[in-house]
Design an enzyme around this catalytic site. Structure first.
Site, PDB file in Angstrom:
ATOM      1  N   HIS A 288      -4.137   2.902   5.996  1.00 55.61           N
ATOM      2  CA  HIS A 288      -4.723   3.048   4.686  1.00 55.61           C
ATOM      3  C   HIS A 288      -4.215   4.369   4.110  1.00 55.61           C
ATOM      4  CE1 HIS A 288      -7.363   2.567   1.434  1.00 55.61           C
ATOM      5  NE2 HIS A 288      -8.165   3.554   1.750  1.00 55.61           N
TER       6      HIS A 288
ATOM      7  N   CYS B 163       0.793  -1.234   0.000  1.00 54.03           N
ATOM      8  CA  CYS B 163       0.000   0.000   0.000  1.00 54.03           C
ATOM      9  C   CYS B 163       0.823   1.281   0.000  1.00 54.03           C
ATOM     10  CB  CYS B 163      -0.989   0.009   1.163  1.00 54.03           C
ATOM     11  SG  CYS B 163      -0.285  -0.444   2.748  1.00 54.03           S
TER      12      CYS B 163
END
Lengths: 325, 313
Positions: free
Chosen positions: A165, A90
């Protein structure tokens, strides 16, 4: 910061600016990443022009996510957007989603070729292409401790938190876009004014609105700024100030340069610590204690500490060997 | 001569092969890419002239693997010496692993063969008997069903991918002593999962409480010659020259302390024998935190300390 050993071979990395900046250096990109503690114009001024903002957050247990973050999905987004297909990748994916939208950005050949190759693809395919680039995965994995020492492969009981995130905010063709690798398309938040502060004014509004929609204490988040490496810029300006005998400016610039250099040295130190395999050092330190005749005392002390810890945990009602980490 | 004779002859021949194999193996860590299943078990022997079977306290493990001869082997490995003391070929449907009902305590099993009178007794050594049934079921399925691949309830990588990739990767993997390959790690992970219960309920001592700045700081000032013995182990790309101050910084850093916690946890699995040899320590040092400390004391010329315990762990 050990995490799931992703079968695809991407290790979970930390989200420190020093780690991101090291990645950018490896990619041959003359940008750096810094922590942002405020989005005020004054706080951003030294880093202008900002190339992108990275908002990283994780939800705390019990909190949900608001339905929308404002703006509109733009399936016809003309820039670079890749889906996140591997969780552990990510951070690197977010960086690529930023870099792929910065016009005329100098970069190393492998990255240039990768972005060029992925040009005409849909976000999902682009995400897979990015994730399959071995050289990129190696560059990414080089940022975390060697797997032999983290020994994640032994499937030890984990205390891992979930990964952060990442969401990238970047100006593309006059509008501020939000690139979230887990969402279907980029989100267009509207146009910004080129004059004055530029796109960061609009980005501030969008991000502050987003943060306000979460219940207080619902999430942990950080903001990172992606901007030009100040070292060569400061050095050039310092040289100019010397040439024009502008002593005052030269003095100011010297200070800024010293401060920035000190920070980068600290980062280099942290990064070298971060990627080191400590097994040899742990063995050598323990042996040194033994040779100095101090290992027994240290061991007794350690047993007492462990006993205390267990008692304390029992009093609290639960015990996990990870509690003393 | 029938299959009976054939198996006996093949077994004898195969045992010659496997003896050589096990001699080579004794230098290797407890589990390797060929292993399909492993769990803690001791042996038990019939007392001569009686029907009594007595467990031997030696800590060991049953390891089932596919050998170089492509036959299924059931090995008994001595966890204390790292030697393979028993290597039995098992042909499909020939062997079974059955509980000895008459044994009090109930964790004694016998490996018996339809083709011969051989009997091998084992007792399960994992401190917890929670997974006994699971292990025994897998053992019997492996013995009875050709091509059986154990699947586990907990979330790990599927055995198939680990087992098949290890077959091709094995020759290269075995020769490299340094970093484990991804295939080896996957195997180790699956096997550690099978050997759960290695994390005992209450740890006694942890490295993180030994290698504290409070213990190490004074050492750095009082024993400068020992300090320089640490320098070769510092990060090679450290941007500053090594010094006691830098050493103190590193020892207090989250990266170092995280590594100590990781190693501590890994030592509790008891499976770090292979890693220990890289440090010039005996494989036994990788079986627990206490064993690690003991081995280091011995290496430093202090001699072992602390009582020996021989029971389940």
């Amino acid at each position: 910061m050990s995490g799931d050993d992703d079968p695809s071979g991407w290790q979970l990395t930390e989200s420190d600016p020093s780690v991101f900046t090291q990645l950018l250096t490896t990619l041959g990109v003359p940008l750096v990443v810094d922590d942002l503690y405020s989005l005020d114009a004054a706080a951003l001024a030294p880093m202008q022009p900002l190339r992108a903002l990275i908002f990283l957050f994780k939800w705390l247990p019990g909190a949900g996510e608001p339905e929308s973050t404002g703006g509109q999905y733009d399936a016809d987004f003309p820039g670079f957007f890749a889906h996140q297909v591997v969780n552990n990748a990510c951070a690197t994916l977010a960086v690529l989603n930023a870099l792929g939208n910065i016009p005329q950005l100098p970069m190393g050949k492998p990255l240039g070729e990768l972005i060029g190759f992925a040009a005409g693809m849909d976000p999902q395919t682009r995400g897979m292409v990015v994730t399959s680039a071995d050289w990129l995965r190696e560059a990414h994995n080089a940022l975390s401790p060697p797997s032999a020492i983290s020994l994640d492969g032994l499937n030890l009981p984990k205390t891992t938190e979930d990964a952060y995130h990442f969401v990238v905010y970047v100006p593309v063709l006059g509008a501020v876009y939000e690139l979230d690798g887990l969402k279907q398309s980029p989100i267009r938040h509207g146009e910004y004014e080129e004059t004055g502060e530029g796109w960061t004014k609009k980005a501030r509004e969008v991000i502050e609105t987003r943060i306000a929609t979460y219940p207080p204490g619902a999430l942990e988040f950080s903001l990172l700024a992606l901007h030009d490496d100040p070292l060569p810029i400061l050095q050039k300006r310092l040289a100019q100030a010397h040439e024009t005998n502008d002593v005052l400016t030269a003095s100011e610039l010297s200070q800024q340069l010293a401060s920035e250099s000190a920070k980068r040295e600290r980062w280099a130190f942290e990064n070298s610590l971060r990627t080191h395999n400590y097994v040899g050092m742990i063995h050598a330190l323990t042996a040194a204690l033994a040779k100095a005749g101090r290992l027994d005392a240290a061991t007794e002390g350690a047993k007492a500490a462990m006993k205390q810890r267990i008692e304390a945990q029992k009093a609290k009602g639960s015990f996990s060997e990870d509690d003393y980490a | 001569m029938g299959i009976e004779g054939l198996t006996r002859r093949a077994r004898r021949r195969a045992n010659l092969v496997s003896t050589t194999y096990s001699l080579q193996q004794s230098a290797m860590p407890l589990v390797d890419p060929f292993s399909i299943l492993a769990f803690k078990a001791g042996r038990a022997f019939r007392r001569e002239g009686t029907n009594t079977v007595e467990p031997s306290p030696v800590k060991g493990a049953i390891v089932i693997e596919r050998g170089e001869d492509d036959l299924l082997h059931l090995l008994w490995k001595n966890r204390e010496t790292e030697e393979t003391d028993e290597d039995l070929i098992v042909f499909p449907e020939d062997a079974s692993f059955v509980r000895v009902e008459q044994a009090t305590g109930g964790r004694i099993y016998v490996l018996k063969f339809t083709s011969s009178e051989q009997r091998h007794f084992f007792w399960l050594q994992d401190a917890s008997s929670e997974r006994d049934e699971e292990f025994v079921l897998h053992v019997n399925n492996l013995l009875q069903i050709p091509g059986y691949v154990p699947e586990w309830n907990t979330t790990t990588e599927p055995q198939t991918s680990g087992a098949s990739s290890s077959q091709s990767a094995a020759p290269a993997a075995q020769s490299s002593a340094s970093q484990p390959t991804p295939e080896q790690l996957a195997q180790l992970r699956a096997l550690v999962n099978q050997m759960s219960g290695t994390v005992s309920a209450e740890p006694e001592v942890s490295l993180i409480d030994i290698l504290t700045p409070a213990n190490l700081g004074p050492l750095f000032t009082s024993h400068p010659e020992l300090v320089s013995s640490i320098f070769p182990h510092l990060p090679p790309d450290l941007p500053v020259p090594p010094s006691p101050e830098v050493l103190s910084q590193i020892v207090s850093s989250p990266q170092f302390r995280g590594a100590v916690v990781s190693l501590d946890r890994a030592l509790r699995t008891g499976l770090l024998g292979g890693l220990m040899s890289q440090l010039g320590l005996p494989a036994e040092a990788g079986t627990s935190v206490e064993a690690f400390l003991r081995a280091i004391r011995e290496q430093a010329g202090q001699g072992p300390s602390g009582p020996e315990r021989m029971d389940t762990d």
